[in-house]
Scaffold this motif. Structure first.
Motif, PDB file in Angstrom:
ATOM      1  N   LEU A  50       0.822  -1.212   0.000  1.00  0.00           N
ATOM      2  CA  LEU A  50       0.000   0.000   0.000  1.00  0.00           C
ATOM      3  C   LEU A  50       0.854   1.259   0.000  1.00  0.00           C
ATOM      4  O   LEU A  50       0.682   2.148  -0.846  1.00  0.00           O
ATOM      5  CB  LEU A  50      -0.931  -0.013   1.213  1.00  0.00           C
ATOM      6  CG  LEU A  50      -1.711   1.284   1.485  1.00  0.00           C
ATOM      7  CD1 LEU A  50      -2.674   1.572   0.340  1.00  0.00           C
ATOM      8  CD2 LEU A  50      -2.441   1.205   2.821  1.00  0.00           C
ATOM      9  N   VAL A  51       1.784   1.353   0.947  1.00  0.00           N
ATOM     10  CA  VAL A  51       2.597   2.568   1.066  1.00  0.00           C
ATOM     11  C   VAL A  51       3.496   2.725  -0.156  1.00  0.00           C
ATOM     12  O   VAL A  51       3.718   3.843  -0.638  1.00  0.00           O
ATOM     13  CB  VAL A  51       3.426   2.525   2.363  1.00  0.00           C
ATOM     14  CG1 VAL A  51       4.300   3.775   2.481  1.00  0.00           C
ATOM     15  CG2 VAL A  51       2.518   2.421   3.578  1.00  0.00           C
ATOM     16  N   SER A  52       4.000   1.620  -0.676  1.00  0.00           N
ATOM     17  CA  SER A  52       4.838   1.703  -1.875  1.00  0.00           C
ATOM     18  C   SER A  52       4.035   2.197  -3.072  1.00  0.00           C
ATOM     19  O   SER A  52       4.505   3.037  -3.848  1.00  0.00           O
ATOM     20  CB  SER A  52       5.451   0.329  -2.179  1.00  0.00           C
ATOM     21  OG  SER A  52       6.313  -0.086  -1.137  1.00  0.00           O
ATOM     22  N   ASN A  77       3.466  10.456  -6.611  1.00  0.00           N
ATOM     23  CA  ASN A  77       4.483  11.512  -6.692  1.00  0.00           C
ATOM     24  C   ASN A  77       5.029  11.693  -8.106  1.00  0.00           C
ATOM     25  O   ASN A  77       5.819  12.604  -8.344  1.00  0.00           O
ATOM     26  CB  ASN A  77       5.642  11.186  -5.744  1.00  0.00           C
ATOM     27  CG  ASN A  77       5.188  11.123  -4.306  1.00  0.00           C
ATOM     28  OD1 ASN A  77       4.187  11.725  -3.934  1.00  0.00           O
ATOM     29  ND2 ASN A  77       5.909  10.375  -3.483  1.00  0.00           N
ATOM     30  N   LYS A  78       4.621  10.804  -9.011  1.00  0.00           N
ATOM     31  CA  LYS A  78       5.122  10.886 -10.387  1.00  0.00           C
ATOM     32  C   LYS A  78       4.108  11.636 -11.256  1.00  0.00           C
ATOM     33  O   LYS A  78       2.969  11.195 -11.404  1.00  0.00           O
ATOM     34  CB  LYS A  78       5.344   9.476 -10.954  1.00  0.00           C
ATOM     35  CG  LYS A  78       5.966   9.469 -12.344  1.00  0.00           C
ATOM     36  CD  LYS A  78       6.189   8.037 -12.801  1.00  0.00           C
ATOM     37  CE  LYS A  78       6.905   7.997 -14.143  1.00  0.00           C
ATOM     38  NZ  LYS A  78       6.105   8.605 -15.223  1.00  0.00           N
ATOM     39  N   PRO A  79       4.496  12.783 -11.807  1.00  0.00           N
ATOM     40  CA  PRO A  79       3.565  13.534 -12.669  1.00  0.00           C
ATOM     41  C   PRO A  79       3.186  12.738 -13.914  1.00  0.00           C
ATOM     42  O   PRO A  79       4.009  12.022 -14.483  1.00  0.00           O
ATOM     43  CB  PRO A  79       4.364  14.791 -13.031  1.00  0.00           C
ATOM     44  CG  PRO A  79       5.448  14.877 -12.010  1.00  0.00           C
ATOM     45  CD  PRO A  79       5.783  13.468 -11.652  1.00  0.00           C
ATOM     46  N   LEU A 129       1.601  15.094  -0.542  1.00  0.00           N
ATOM     47  CA  LEU A 129       0.862  14.908   0.710  1.00  0.00           C
ATOM     48  C   LEU A 129      -0.006  13.659   0.660  1.00  0.00           C
ATOM     49  O   LEU A 129      -0.256  13.027   1.697  1.00  0.00           O
ATOM     50  CB  LEU A 129       0.003  16.142   1.009  1.00  0.00           C
ATOM     51  CG  LEU A 129       0.762  17.414   1.400  1.00  0.00           C
ATOM     52  CD1 LEU A 129      -0.219  18.555   1.678  1.00  0.00           C
ATOM     53  CD2 LEU A 129       1.627  17.169   2.636  1.00  0.00           C
ATOM     54  N   ALA A 130      -0.471  13.287  -0.532  1.00  0.00           N
ATOM     55  CA  ALA A 130      -1.324  12.099  -0.661  1.00  0.00           C
ATOM     56  C   ALA A 130      -0.553  10.814  -0.388  1.00  0.00           C
ATOM     57  O   ALA A 130      -1.159   9.776  -0.135  1.00  0.00           O
ATOM     58  CB  ALA A 130      -1.934  12.050  -2.059  1.00  0.00           C
ATOM     59  N   GLY A 178       1.167   7.479   4.552  1.00  0.00           N
ATOM     60  CA  GLY A 178       2.348   6.704   4.926  1.00  0.00           C
ATOM     61  C   GLY A 178       2.682   6.836   6.395  1.00  0.00           C
ATOM     62  O   GLY A 178       2.981   5.842   7.077  1.00  0.00           O
ATOM     63  N   TYR A 179       2.597   8.055   6.916  1.00  0.00           N
ATOM     64  CA  TYR A 179       2.906   8.252   8.333  1.00  0.00           C
ATOM     65  C   TYR A 179       1.775   7.759   9.234  1.00  0.00           C
ATOM     66  O   TYR A 179       2.016   7.399  10.388  1.00  0.00           O
ATOM     67  CB  TYR A 179       3.235   9.721   8.602  1.00  0.00           C
ATOM     68  CG  TYR A 179       4.693  10.033   8.351  1.00  0.00           C
ATOM     69  CD1 TYR A 179       5.632   9.931   9.369  1.00  0.00           C
ATOM     70  CD2 TYR A 179       5.143  10.389   7.088  1.00  0.00           C
ATOM     71  CE1 TYR A 179       6.974  10.185   9.140  1.00  0.00           C
ATOM     72  CE2 TYR A 179       6.479  10.650   6.846  1.00  0.00           C
ATOM     73  CZ  TYR A 179       7.395  10.542   7.882  1.00  0.00           C
ATOM     74  OH  TYR A 179       8.724  10.783   7.657  1.00  0.00           O
TER      75      TYR A 179
END
Length: 259
Positions: A197-199, A205-207, A217-218, A223-224
């Protein structure tokens, strides 16, 4: 300015893990050996992931393909390292029979959570180093990101995500090993599921053409949140409780009062 950014992001990504290594592992030769060995197993998983990516030519440009199989290989090698540690228990017991001055204690072998913590941190440190080392090299200059229209938050987001994954690997190691020891297979499923999931969240983050702006932030906030839940689960699994925290704080406060 670039040097300040370099050191700031380096300390964000590796400051807490370095402190964990310094205070809990560095003085114990056996833990250092386990840390290095676990890092080597993570490198083997990276090697197999790279070979698979290189072999499957039609899917080389599909980032999600490499990501999914990378997670699967990492968890497979976490399992193999667990089996190796359990097979080596007798040998580690003999190695641990040394003087206390060398800081190798038999309780490290009997308390399996310690070895799970060390191996998880080894996985995390190598994972973090390989994920951000090239970013840090570019961060040192000349120039800085954002000048040509790229997001100025790329370096900061990379540092926080690297820290998140290092700590997650540490907690995942505790849960994964305990799940295999106690046959609590939901823990193993939780580790693999949250890792995937986190990966996959980092893909945001990739446009892309439909998403021209990276959604840092998404990926960072969920993730945190997963890190917080996983940390609590690992703390409870290792035998921690609020009572233990209060007792430790009371002892430390009393010692300071005496000093």
């Amino acid at each position: 300015m670039t040097i300040m950014e370099f050191f700031g992001c380096t300390f964000i990504a590796f400051g807490p893990p370095f402190a964990m290594f310094l205070f809990t592992i560095a003085r114990d030769p056996l833990r250092v050996i386990v840390l290095i060995a676990s890092g080597f197993f993570w490198l083997l998983s990276l090697l197999l992931s790279s070979l698979l990516w290189f072999a499957v030519v039609p899917l080389r440009d599909k980032l999600v393909f490499g990501l999914v199989f990378s997670v699967m290989f990492q968890e497979a090698f976490r399992f193999l390292f667990y089996k190796l540690l359990r097979k080596a228990d007798d040998g580690l017991q003999k190695v641990s029979q040394v003087t206390e001055a060398e800081h190798v204690t038999p309780r490290d072998i009997s308390n399996k959570h310690i070895m799970a913590y060390v191996s998880g941190l080894g996985f995390g440190i190598l994972s973090g180093a390989f994920s951000i080392v090239n970013v840090l090299a570019d961060m040192a200059g000349p120039g800085t990101i954002g000048i040509l229209g790229d997001s100025p938050y790329f370096f900061l987001a990379s540092a926080f995500l690297t820290l998140c994954f290092i700590l997650l690997h540490t907690f995942w190691g505790i849960l994964f090993f305990n799940g295999l020891d106690k046959k609590r297979y939901w823990m193993i499923a939780y580790v693999v599921g949250t890792h995937m999931l986190v990966s996959c969240l980092t893909l945001l983050n990739k446009p892309t053409q439909s998403q021209p702006e990276p959604l840092y932030l998404a990926s960072i906030i969920p993730g945190y949140l997963v890190l917080l839940v996983t940390g609590v689960l690992a703390f409870r699994t290792a035998g921690g409780s609020l009572y233990n925290i209060r007792a430790a704080c009371s002892c430390r406060k009393g010692r300071f009062d005496i000093d």
